[in-house]
Write a protein that holds these residues in place. Sequence first.
Motif, PDB file in Angstrom:
ATOM      1  N   ALA A 295       0.825  -1.205   0.000  1.00 53.74           N
ATOM      2  CA  ALA A 295       0.000   0.000   0.000  1.00 53.74           C
ATOM      3  C   ALA A 295       0.859   1.255   0.000  1.00 53.74           C
ATOM      4  O   ALA A 295       0.545   2.244  -0.677  1.00 53.74           O
ATOM      5  N   LEU A 296       1.956   1.245   0.751  1.00 57.83           N
ATOM      6  CA  LEU A 296       2.855   2.396   0.785  1.00 57.83           C
ATOM      7  C   LEU A 296       3.431   2.668  -0.603  1.00 57.83           C
ATOM      8  O   LEU A 296       3.421   3.808  -1.087  1.00 57.83           O
ATOM      9  N   VAL A 297       3.960   1.636  -1.241  1.00 63.01           N
ATOM     10  CA  VAL A 297       4.554   1.800  -2.569  1.00 63.01           C
ATOM     11  C   VAL A 297       3.490   2.267  -3.572  1.00 63.01           C
ATOM     12  O   VAL A 297       3.739   3.119  -4.429  1.00 63.01           O
ATOM     13  N   GLN A 298       2.297   1.719  -3.468  1.00 57.84           N
ATOM     14  CA  GLN A 298       1.212   2.098  -4.378  1.00 57.84           C
ATOM     15  C   GLN A 298       0.788   3.545  -4.160  1.00 57.84           C
ATOM     16  O   GLN A 298       0.550   4.295  -5.122  1.00 57.84           O
ATOM     17  N   ASP A 299       0.685   3.971  -2.907  1.00 57.83           N
ATOM     18  CA  ASP A 299       0.344   5.365  -2.616  1.00 57.83           C
ATOM     19  C   ASP A 299       1.418   6.302  -3.165  1.00 57.83           C
ATOM     20  O   ASP A 299       1.112   7.380  -3.691  1.00 57.83           O
ATOM     21  N   LEU A 300       2.672   5.901  -3.038  1.00 56.46           N
ATOM     22  CA  LEU A 300       3.769   6.724  -3.529  1.00 56.46           C
ATOM     23  C   LEU A 300       3.739   6.811  -5.054  1.00 56.46           C
ATOM     24  O   LEU A 300       3.883   7.900  -5.632  1.00 56.46           O
ATOM     25  N   ALA A 301       3.518   5.676  -5.727  1.00 50.87           N
ATOM     26  CA  ALA A 301       3.470   5.676  -7.190  1.00 50.87           C
ATOM     27  C   ALA A 301       2.307   6.520  -7.700  1.00 50.87           C
ATOM     28  O   ALA A 301       2.449   7.300  -8.659  1.00 50.87           O
ATOM     29  N   ARG A 302       1.136   6.379  -7.078  1.00 49.50           N
ATOM     30  CA  ARG A 302      -0.022   7.168  -7.494  1.00 49.50           C
ATOM     31  C   ARG A 302       0.233   8.664  -7.306  1.00 49.50           C
ATOM     32  O   ARG A 302      -0.145   9.490  -8.151  1.00 49.50           O
ATOM     33  N   SER A 303       0.897   9.008  -6.225  1.00 46.16           N
ATOM     34  CA  SER A 303       1.174  10.410  -5.942  1.00 46.16           C
ATOM     35  C   SER A 303       2.202  10.975  -6.919  1.00 46.16           C
ATOM     36  O   SER A 303       2.087  12.126  -7.358  1.00 46.16           O
ATOM     37  N   ALA A 405      -1.517  13.983   3.401  1.00 41.49           N
ATOM     38  CA  ALA A 405      -0.303  13.732   2.622  1.00 41.49           C
ATOM     39  C   ALA A 405       0.857  13.459   3.569  1.00 41.49           C
ATOM     40  O   ALA A 405       1.078  14.202   4.535  1.00 41.49           O
ATOM     41  N   ILE A 406       1.586  12.386   3.287  1.00 45.51           N
ATOM     42  CA  ILE A 406       2.867  12.125   3.947  1.00 45.51           C
ATOM     43  C   ILE A 406       3.950  12.798   3.106  1.00 45.51           C
ATOM     44  O   ILE A 406       4.017  12.596   1.890  1.00 45.51           O
ATOM     45  N   LEU A 407       4.791  13.593   3.742  1.00 47.29           N
ATOM     46  CA  LEU A 407       5.854  14.281   3.015  1.00 47.29           C
ATOM     47  C   LEU A 407       7.118  13.418   2.996  1.00 47.29           C
ATOM     48  O   LEU A 407       7.550  12.894   4.030  1.00 47.29           O
ATOM     49  N   HIS A 408       7.672  13.306   1.794  1.00 46.72           N
ATOM     50  CA  HIS A 408       8.874  12.477   1.616  1.00 46.72           C
ATOM     51  C   HIS A 408       9.771  13.132   0.580  1.00 46.72           C
ATOM     52  O   HIS A 408       9.288  13.660  -0.429  1.00 46.72           O
ATOM     53  N   ASP A 409      11.080  13.091   0.832  1.00 50.45           N
ATOM     54  CA  ASP A 409      12.040  13.711  -0.080  1.00 50.45           C
ATOM     55  C   ASP A 409      13.309  12.876  -0.103  1.00 50.45           C
ATOM     56  O   ASP A 409      13.865  12.542   0.956  1.00 50.45           O
ATOM     57  N   PHE A 448       1.273  10.793  -0.963  1.00 44.24           N
ATOM     58  CA  PHE A 448       2.606  11.282  -0.642  1.00 44.24           C
ATOM     59  C   PHE A 448       2.796  12.602  -1.376  1.00 44.24           C
ATOM     60  O   PHE A 448       2.183  12.845  -2.420  1.00 44.24           O
ATOM     61  N   ALA A 449       3.650  13.455  -0.842  1.00 44.81           N
ATOM     62  CA  ALA A 449       3.927  14.729  -1.496  1.00 44.81           C
ATOM     63  C   ALA A 449       5.349  15.160  -1.183  1.00 44.81           C
ATOM     64  O   ALA A 449       5.916  14.797  -0.140  1.00 44.81           O
ATOM     65  N   HIS A 450       5.912  15.921  -2.107  1.00 40.95           N
ATOM     66  CA  HIS A 450       7.222  16.525  -1.894  1.00 40.95           C
ATOM     67  C   HIS A 450       7.037  17.771  -1.031  1.00 40.95           C
ATOM     68  O   HIS A 450       6.087  18.538  -1.235  1.00 40.95           O
ATOM     69  N   PRO A 451       7.915  18.018  -0.070  1.00 36.56           N
ATOM     70  CA  PRO A 451       7.705  19.170   0.821  1.00 36.56           C
ATOM     71  C   PRO A 451       7.761  20.518   0.111  1.00 36.56           C
ATOM     72  O   PRO A 451       7.275  21.516   0.653  1.00 36.56           O
ATOM     73  N   GLY A 452       8.315  20.556  -1.099  1.00 32.71           N
ATOM     74  CA  GLY A 452       8.366  21.809  -1.830  1.00 32.71           C
ATOM     75  C   GLY A 452       7.237  22.011  -2.809  1.00 32.71           C
ATOM     76  O   GLY A 452       7.178  23.040  -3.489  1.00 32.71           O
ATOM     77  N   HIS A 453       6.330  21.029  -2.921  1.00 33.71           N
ATOM     78  CA  HIS A 453       5.223  21.133  -3.864  1.00 33.71           C
ATOM     79  C   HIS A 453       4.045  21.901  -3.253  1.00 33.71           C
ATOM     80  O   HIS A 453       4.035  22.213  -2.059  1.00 33.71           O
ATOM     81  N   ASP A 454       3.042  22.155  -4.067  1.00 29.45           N
ATOM     82  CA  ASP A 454       1.822  22.813  -3.590  1.00 29.45           C
ATOM     83  C   ASP A 454       1.063  21.850  -2.685  1.00 29.45           C
ATOM     84  O   ASP A 454       0.624  20.778  -3.118  1.00 29.45           O
ATOM     85  N   LEU A 455       0.899  22.233  -1.427  1.00 31.08           N
ATOM     86  CA  LEU A 455       0.270  21.360  -0.431  1.00 31.08           C
ATOM     87  C   LEU A 455      -1.097  21.882   0.000  1.00 31.08           C
ATOM     88  O   LEU A 455      -1.691  21.367   0.948  1.00 31.08           O
ATOM     89  N   SER A 456      -1.606  22.876  -0.693  1.00 31.08           N
ATOM     90  CA  SER A 456      -2.810  23.568  -0.241  1.00 31.08           C
ATOM     91  C   SER A 456      -4.059  22.698  -0.276  1.00 31.08           C
ATOM     92  O   SER A 456      -5.042  22.997   0.412  1.00 31.08           O
ATOM     93  N   ALA A 457      -4.052  21.612  -1.066  1.00 26.46           N
ATOM     94  CA  ALA A 457      -5.248  20.779  -1.185  1.00 26.46           C
ATOM     95  C   ALA A 457      -5.432  19.843   0.006  1.00 26.46           C
ATOM     96  O   ALA A 457      -6.496  19.228   0.149  1.00 26.46           O
ATOM     97  N   TYR A 458      -4.432  19.726   0.864  1.00 22.70           N
ATOM     98  CA  TYR A 458      -4.491  18.745   1.948  1.00 22.70           C
ATOM     99  C   TYR A 458      -4.918  19.387   3.266  1.00 22.70           C
ATOM    100  O   TYR A 458      -4.497  20.500   3.600  1.00 22.70           O
ATOM    101  N   ARG A 459      -5.721  18.657   4.002  1.00 22.68           N
ATOM    102  CA  ARG A 459      -6.130  19.135   5.327  1.00 22.68           C
ATOM    103  C   ARG A 459      -5.072  18.821   6.382  1.00 22.68           C
ATOM    104  O   ARG A 459      -4.966  19.525   7.385  1.00 22.68           O
TER     105      ARG A 459
END
Length: 663
Positions: A295-303, A405-409, A448-459
């Motif tokens: 599930a982690l790998v799939q969430d990362l790939a989808r993101s 979103a989990i932030l990963h870099d 998942f999201a990059h910490p430098g990307h637009d994060l405004s859509a996440y609560r």
Amino acid sequence: MPSTPRRPTPTLADATRGRVLFGGDYNPEQWPEETWPEDVRLMKDAGVNSVTLGVFSWARLEPEPGRREFGWLDRVMDLMHEHGVGVVLATPTSSPPPWLGRLHPDTLPRDADGRVEWWGGRQHFSHSSATYRRYAAAITEDLAARYAGHPALTMWHINNEYCTADYGDEAAAAFRRWLRARYGTLDALNSAWGTAFWSQGYDTWDGVLPPRHAHYMNNPGQVLDFRRFTSDMLLECYTAERDIVRRHTPHLPVTTNFMPLFPGQDAWRWAEEEDVVSVDLYPDPRDPLGAQHGALVQDLARSQAGGPWMLMEQAAGPVNWRGVNHPKPRGLNRLWSFQAVARGADAVCYFQWRQSRQGAEKFHSGMVSHAGEEGRTYQEVMRLGGELARIGEHVAGRHSRADIAILHDWHSWWAGDHEGRPSTEADLPTVLHAWHRALWEANLPTDFAHPGHDLSAYRMLVVPQLYLLTDTAIDSLLAHVRDGGTLVCGFLTGIADEQDRVRPGGMDARLRELLGIRTLHEWWPLEAGETAATDGFRGTLWSEEIDATEDASAEAVYRGGELDGLPAVLRRGRAWYVSTLPEPGALRALLTRIAAGAGVPPVLDGLPAGVEAVRRGELLFLLNHGREPVTVRVPGTHVELLGDTAVTGEVALGRHGVAVLRP
């Protein structure tokens, strides 16, 4: 005269055409040609609609320098088209033929000890070798020119599992060029690497080398930049071949396959260069958390894809590279395949179609195992192919975005992975899996999201560990909370800047203020198996000696030992800081509580243990990861697509059972 409008970049939808792609790597060159018609018959019976050809075929396509042998591939391409099976055509450049290394030793990589990595395996190429790049471009050019118009061709697959580092002389020269472009001057390089320590200052660019084997620890800045450089050099290899095939077939998507949570590539940057994000995924069937890893790998790939993605490789049965290679129990292959579809995959593929009789992977399973079509593996594959065909029109192209979103870099991972860190136990993959597991078990959908990307859509933003944070990323976290979002940070976050300098105070001052930390006195890493008691749970891996600001509240406090009475979990408004790794149940309860406060509910309430619920578009997937039958309560009436039956109020799931519900 107006210019011709540029065609939009092709996507996975151009290859799927409203279906879920189903198939895998097909290596007909390993088999007598009379086997091919039998393969096609079995493919059609199993619902295979896509095969990947040519991944490891360079020596067959170019048996000696400059001589092309395309006849066999012509016949396979024609055979696939005749029977309605699309082809993902690979460039064969991950495994150069022996003659390339023999005639051109400069194409062979060297490890950190200076040893040559010879032919006889795979991935034996230097990413910086001009000779390798020239030959790779030539075979790619000829493949693209020959098959650009072939009606079976649906997609391009460049190379395979890019992973090779190179410490040789040509790579060293390329590293120096890369560093000059990044820093400009030796003074800037010396500053970035902190070479005042251990008398490492460079007076000439010629003295700068990759981090080869040293007597003691390598310079962390040098290691970090070498990892950045290696990712960039491999990306150059990919884009060079991608650009060749795009020139011949601008209407077809191009991909290359990531390995799951692989440290060698900045996959955020790579994903920007792909038309289709694809990944290989091989959870251990004996691992009780294998489904969570999936599930982690799939969430990362989808993101990374920003939508549907491609499961390029999985195993239909056992692999061959673990110490003990277990087969998948009945139903597990089907269950994990549907988990990938639930989490956004529009392609479910395998390595490989037919299990090899020779070579290094003859004990790695195939869709057709050594047991043949009567074997359990093929029978399960055939069932799965039929079911994917049944639901394809309902899922292909659909996408659901999470509120968390989990932030990963990767740069943070690389910097925090140096050998001189406070604890090797608190490595990022361990921490990342623990936090994702807590959300997964709570059935809280997660991107998942990059910490430098637009994060405004996440609560809600979750930061398990980001040791290195740029100023831009920190500003983004501050803005998220200021604009009403919730932030949860784990330990070892915001420690270093982009050049791996520890920030004053041991954590960025702005982040400390946001989280309610007045002073971070000491890090107190824990030994393997050691725990730190709090008034609500037991912490693992790590603990910290911190003082809180007056406007922060201690949501959990250490009890006993050197940290007695000090905060373990801090909250300041909508910002939380967790200075240890709570045991699984405690971390799940904490994140569930925080998510509820952020207005993020689980997919379904009251699920039996081991049942995963995932929404994709209007569909609800129910996945039973347990070995015992269960009953799941669902609101309203649905159509269960796999059985084409109406269900109201509850759904029965057998061992490793799957249900796909449409309102």
